[in-house]
Enzyme design. Structure first.
Site, PDB file in Angstrom:
ATOM      1  CB  VAL A 161      -0.925   0.007   1.237  1.00 21.00           C
ATOM      2  CG1 VAL A 161      -1.758   1.284   1.266  1.00 21.00           C
ATOM      3  CG2 VAL A 161      -1.836  -1.224   1.231  1.00 21.00           C
TER       4      VAL A 161
ATOM      5  CG  HIS B 117       1.661   1.469   6.031  1.00 19.20           C
ATOM      6  ND1 HIS B 117       1.668   1.726   4.678  1.00 19.20           N
ATOM      7  CD2 HIS B 117       1.969   0.160   6.160  1.00 19.20           C
ATOM      8  CE1 HIS B 117       1.968   0.620   4.024  1.00 19.20           C
ATOM      9  NE2 HIS B 117       2.176  -0.354   4.908  1.00 19.20           N
TER      10      HIS B 117
HETATM   11  P1  AMP Z   1       2.687  -3.023   3.339  1.00 22.84           P
HETATM   12  O1  AMP Z   1       3.009  -4.356   2.725  1.00 22.84           O
HETATM   13  O2  AMP Z   1       3.770  -2.534   4.264  1.00 22.84           O
HETATM   14  O3  AMP Z   1       2.319  -1.998   2.293  1.00 22.84           O
HETATM   15  O4  AMP Z   1       1.459  -3.259   4.279  1.00 22.84           O
HETATM   16  C1  AMP Z   1       0.133  -3.071   3.903  1.00 22.84           C
HETATM   17  C2  AMP Z   1      -0.710  -3.655   4.996  1.00 22.84           C
HETATM   18  O5  AMP Z   1      -2.017  -3.165   4.860  1.00 22.84           O
HETATM   19  C3  AMP Z   1      -0.785  -5.196   4.976  1.00 22.84           C
HETATM   20  O6  AMP Z   1      -0.295  -5.715   6.219  1.00 22.84           O
HETATM   21  C4  AMP Z   1      -2.279  -5.461   4.788  1.00 22.84           C
HETATM   22  O7  AMP Z   1      -2.744  -6.576   5.525  1.00 22.84           O
HETATM   23  C5  AMP Z   1      -2.894  -4.174   5.282  1.00 22.84           C
HETATM   24  N1  AMP Z   1      -4.210  -3.851   4.727  1.00 22.84           N
HETATM   25  C6  AMP Z   1      -4.607  -3.965   3.441  1.00 22.84           C
HETATM   26  N2  AMP Z   1      -5.886  -3.550   3.302  1.00 22.84           N
HETATM   27  C7  AMP Z   1      -6.305  -3.166   4.528  1.00 22.84           C
HETATM   28  C8  AMP Z   1      -7.530  -2.664   5.059  1.00 22.84           C
HETATM   29  N3  AMP Z   1      -8.601  -2.438   4.263  1.00 22.84           N
HETATM   30  N4  AMP Z   1      -7.602  -2.398   6.374  1.00 22.84           N
HETATM   31  C9  AMP Z   1      -6.540  -2.622   7.189  1.00 22.84           C
HETATM   32  N5  AMP Z   1      -5.350  -3.084   6.749  1.00 22.84           N
HETATM   33  C10 AMP Z   1      -5.232  -3.359   5.447  1.00 22.84           C
END
Ligand code: AMP
Ligand code: ZN
Length: 111
Positions: A95, A99
């Site tokens: 994403v 974060h």
């Molecule tokens: P990253 O790989 O560091 O970009 O982490 C993205 C994180 O967002 C992953 O751990 C996903 O499980 C989490 N994620 C994706 N969609 C959602 C959502 N709708 N609500 C909460 N977490 C999410």
């Protein structure tokens, strides 16, 4: 341009389990938790990732860092916690809205 997933969550367009929010930062539970406690600390402002932070974001990123031990305490992570920031596809980022993962509550693999 279509807002990103975390911008939609920030706007309340997509539901999330929020545990903290203020004027700069929101914190919600990861939808696919990799530990007993798995939170995402997210700036309200869209910044794609660490590579896109600007000098003017210094206070914001500092605030996010200072929030981590507070959240860990709130979550009862008294014996410690792990933080992760994935950057770019090579770093496992999925994403592209900055974060910080906050993980804990059970044994975590060594890295
Ligand atoms: P990253 O790989 O560091 O970009 O982490 C993205 C994180 O967002 C992953 O751990 C996903 O499980 C989490 N994620 C994706 N969609 C959602 C959502 N709708 N609500 C909460 N977490 C999410
Ligand atoms: Zn965004």
């Amino acid at each position: 341009m279509e807002p990103c997933l975390f911008c939609k969550i920030e706007q309340g367009e997509i539901p999330s389990e929020q545990v903290y929010q203020d004027e700069d930062v929101i914190v919600f539970k990861d939808i696919a938790p990799k530990a007993k406690v798995h939170l995402l600390v997210v700036p309200r402002k869209h910044v794609s990732g660490l590579n896109d932070l600007l000098p003017e974001d210094q206070q914001l990123i500092g605030k996010m860092m200072l929030l981590l031990p507070e959240l860990a305490k709130q979550q009862g992570l008294d014996d410690g916690f792990r933080t992760i920031i994935n950057t770019g596809s090579g770093g496992g980022q999925e994403v592209f809205h900055l974060h910080i993962h906050l993980l804990g509550g059970n044994a975590l693999p060594f890295v």
